[in-house]
Motif scaffolding. Structure first.
Motif, PDB file in Angstrom:
ATOM      1  N   GLU A 287     -47.603  21.823 -14.659  1.00 33.52           N
ATOM      2  CA  GLU A 287     -47.209  21.918 -16.082  1.00 33.52           C
ATOM      3  C   GLU A 287     -48.278  22.660 -16.864  1.00 33.52           C
ATOM      4  O   GLU A 287     -47.824  23.532 -17.391  1.00 33.52           O
ATOM      5  CB  GLU A 287     -46.899  20.544 -16.501  1.00 33.52           C
ATOM      6  CG  GLU A 287     -46.237  20.818 -17.910  1.00 33.52           C
ATOM      7  CD  GLU A 287     -45.857  19.359 -18.437  1.00 33.52           C
ATOM      8  OE1 GLU A 287     -45.689  18.984 -19.619  1.00 33.52           O
ATOM      9  OE2 GLU A 287     -45.942  18.501 -17.585  1.00 33.52           O
ATOM     10  N   ARG A 288     -49.452  22.233 -16.588  1.00 30.92           N
ATOM     11  CA  ARG A 288     -50.530  23.075 -17.394  1.00 30.92           C
ATOM     12  C   ARG A 288     -50.840  24.219 -16.948  1.00 30.92           C
ATOM     13  O   ARG A 288     -51.111  25.097 -18.037  1.00 30.92           O
ATOM     14  CB  ARG A 288     -51.793  21.809 -17.415  1.00 30.92           C
ATOM     15  CG  ARG A 288     -52.977  22.384 -18.153  1.00 30.92           C
ATOM     16  CD  ARG A 288     -54.240  21.556 -17.938  1.00 30.92           C
ATOM     17  NE  ARG A 288     -55.300  21.872 -18.843  1.00 30.92           N
ATOM     18  CZ  ARG A 288     -56.624  21.400 -19.003  1.00 30.92           C
ATOM     19  NH1 ARG A 288     -56.581  20.139 -18.276  1.00 30.92           N
ATOM     20  NH2 ARG A 288     -57.400  21.811 -19.732  1.00 30.92           N
ATOM     21  N   PHE A 289     -51.022  24.668 -15.861  1.00 32.46           N
ATOM     22  CA  PHE A 289     -51.411  26.044 -15.611  1.00 32.46           C
ATOM     23  C   PHE A 289     -50.334  27.041 -14.975  1.00 32.46           C
ATOM     24  O   PHE A 289     -50.460  28.232 -14.583  1.00 32.46           O
ATOM     25  CB  PHE A 289     -52.409  26.005 -14.407  1.00 32.46           C
ATOM     26  CG  PHE A 289     -53.662  25.227 -14.883  1.00 32.46           C
ATOM     27  CD1 PHE A 289     -54.751  25.899 -15.976  1.00 32.46           C
ATOM     28  CD2 PHE A 289     -54.023  24.123 -14.444  1.00 32.46           C
ATOM     29  CE1 PHE A 289     -55.933  25.286 -16.024  1.00 32.46           C
ATOM     30  CE2 PHE A 289     -55.169  23.590 -14.764  1.00 32.46           C
ATOM     31  CZ  PHE A 289     -55.939  24.220 -15.838  1.00 32.46           C
ATOM     32  N   HIS A 290     -49.050  26.163 -15.303  1.00 26.33           N
ATOM     33  CA  HIS A 290     -47.899  27.061 -14.850  1.00 26.33           C
ATOM     34  C   HIS A 290     -48.023  27.682 -13.124  1.00 26.33           C
ATOM     35  O   HIS A 290     -47.715  28.738 -12.872  1.00 26.33           O
ATOM     36  CB  HIS A 290     -47.388  28.225 -15.549  1.00 26.33           C
ATOM     37  CG  HIS A 290     -47.380  28.038 -17.010  1.00 26.33           C
ATOM     38  ND1 HIS A 290     -46.148  27.296 -17.451  1.00 26.33           N
ATOM     39  CD2 HIS A 290     -48.236  28.104 -18.180  1.00 26.33           C
ATOM     40  CE1 HIS A 290     -46.399  27.356 -18.821  1.00 26.33           C
ATOM     41  NE2 HIS A 290     -47.545  27.616 -19.253  1.00 26.33           N
ATOM     42  N   LEU A 291     -48.249  26.552 -12.243  1.00 27.65           N
ATOM     43  CA  LEU A 291     -48.417  26.944 -10.887  1.00 27.65           C
ATOM     44  C   LEU A 291     -47.446  26.411 -10.238  1.00 27.65           C
ATOM     45  O   LEU A 291     -46.572  25.545 -10.497  1.00 27.65           O
ATOM     46  CB  LEU A 291     -50.024  26.036 -10.461  1.00 27.65           C
ATOM     47  CG  LEU A 291     -50.953  26.573 -11.139  1.00 27.65           C
ATOM     48  CD1 LEU A 291     -52.045  25.571 -10.603  1.00 27.65           C
ATOM     49  CD2 LEU A 291     -51.589  28.031 -10.809  1.00 27.65           C
ATOM     50  N   GLU A 292     -46.882  26.989  -9.100  1.00 24.34           N
ATOM     51  CA  GLU A 292     -45.968  26.775  -8.246  1.00 24.34           C
ATOM     52  C   GLU A 292     -46.515  25.815  -6.998  1.00 24.34           C
ATOM     53  O   GLU A 292     -47.572  26.067  -6.464  1.00 24.34           O
ATOM     54  CB  GLU A 292     -45.282  28.180  -7.435  1.00 24.34           C
ATOM     55  CG  GLU A 292     -44.031  27.664  -6.988  1.00 24.34           C
ATOM     56  CD  GLU A 292     -43.684  29.032  -6.293  1.00 24.34           C
ATOM     57  OE1 GLU A 292     -42.640  29.090  -5.333  1.00 24.34           O
ATOM     58  OE2 GLU A 292     -43.683  30.120  -6.905  1.00 24.34           O
TER      59      GLU A 292
END
Length: 350
Positions: free
Chosen positions: A58-63
């Motif tokens: 959520e914080r770094f928009h990582l998959e």
């Protein structure tokens, strides 16, 4: 205070559990061999792997990485020693990029090394260190996973291995064949074969044990050897899946089953044959997604493609497609059927 190799994670952990807890963790782990802040926090029970993964995503928009399927081609491109040193797991491979699972998506040095070594752009997906370590053992050393499954079978499985000379006289019941370790072992054998693009899977009893071999690109390659006492319930499990009679081990039998690999349905044609030291099983893997191709995509020479299309345009006749196992007969036939398929044509396959 102890410094961890994943110090970039400290701010996120401080937001989750508080700066005081993180500082206390550093003090507690000062003499520990754990060099990962992620693993230290999880082992101390401060947070869970899923909690960290969710917060980072959520914080770094990582998959997040999907570890349920890893391409053997990616494994062949990245040696085990490199994967363990960089603490990554190769997942999928294409002509232009390599997808990996990593617990440190900001390790640019790792990405650069992999990009240079593989000649592909690296796409990072997020996974926990524990999940990567566990999957590395399963991916590169499947025999270790088999050993772990065998250890979990309990004393009953060990009893069947006491007398090798009379092991065939033992009755392998449906209950033995449906025990969880056996089910997981069969799933592992099938998953490895399907993901490795094997055309068929051979399970054959030998004097030393039960050999598991995969036919890939027309060549049989041995993957693992199971103990005799484990191989028998494995064969029974496969016969149950294929609706065969597990009590009859003296006659050849044929059956079929359907499984899903990574969400894709795959048909299995199963045949058993009595052999000198047990019952041999051959599983033919028919993946519809790999057989529905056009004639043009088969890689034939243009003149050959034109000749086949002219033959298919005839109203009657016979075309023979011959070749060894794994040479592409089924794929070629399905491509031909797709070429002639139309609303006004009735097709029956035998």
């Amino acid at each position: 205070m102890k410094k961890f190799r994943d110090e970039w994670l400290s701010k996120t952990l401080e937001e989750m559990v508080g700066a005081e807890q993180v500082e206390a963790l550093r003090a507690e782990e000062a003499q520990s061999e754990i060099d990962s802040l992620w693993q230290a926090a999880v082992s101390r029970g401060l947070v869970s792997n899923d909690g960290i993964l969710g917060q980072l995503a959520e914080r770094f928009h990582l998959e997040r990485a999907d570890l349920s399927f890893c391409q053997p081609l990616a494994r062949d491109l990245v040696p085990e020693m490199v994967a363990r040193r960089l603490q990554i797991l190769p997942l999928r491979l294409s002509d232009s990029h390599l997808e990996i699972a990593t617990a440190n998506p900001f390790d640019l040095d790792c990405e650069n090394k992999l990009a240079f070594a593989t000649g592909r752009e690296v796409h990072s997906r997020l996974a926990s260190p524990d999940a990567i370590a566990e999957k590395l053992d399963e991916f590169y050393r499947p025999e270790n996973v088999v050993d772990q499954l065998i250890e979990g079978m309990g004393e009953r499985a060990l009893i069947t291995q006491v007398d090798e000379h009379h092991v065939e006289e033992l009755t392998i019941s449906a209950q033995h064949a449906t025990e969880r370790p056996i089910v997981r072992l069969v799933d592992l054998i099938l998953a490895q074969g399907i993901s490795g693009n094997a055309s068929d899977i051979h399970i054959e009893p030998e004097q030393e044990g039960v050999a598991v071999r995969y036919r890939i690109d027309g060549v049989l390659r041995q993957s693992m050897t199971l103990p005799r006492g484990v191989g028998l319930p494995v064969i029974s499990r496969i016969k149950i899946m294929s609706s065969m009679d597990i009590a009859d081990r003296l006659r050849p039998q044929d059956g079929r089953a359907r499984v899903a690999a990574d969400g894709v349905p795959v048909d299995l044609r199963v045949s058993t044959l009595p052999a000198a030291v047990g019952e041999k099983v051959v599983i033919r893997v028919l993946d519809p997604s790999k057989t529905v191709l056009s004639l043009e995509s088969l890689g034939l020479a243009p003149a050959e493609t034109t000749a086949i299309q002219d033959l298919l345009a005839n109203r009657d006749g016979v075309i023979l497609v011959t070749g060894p196992t794994g040479s592409g007969k089924t794929t070629t036939l399905y491509s031909a059927i797709r070429h002639v398929q139309s609303e006004g044509v009735n097709i029956v396959t035998v």
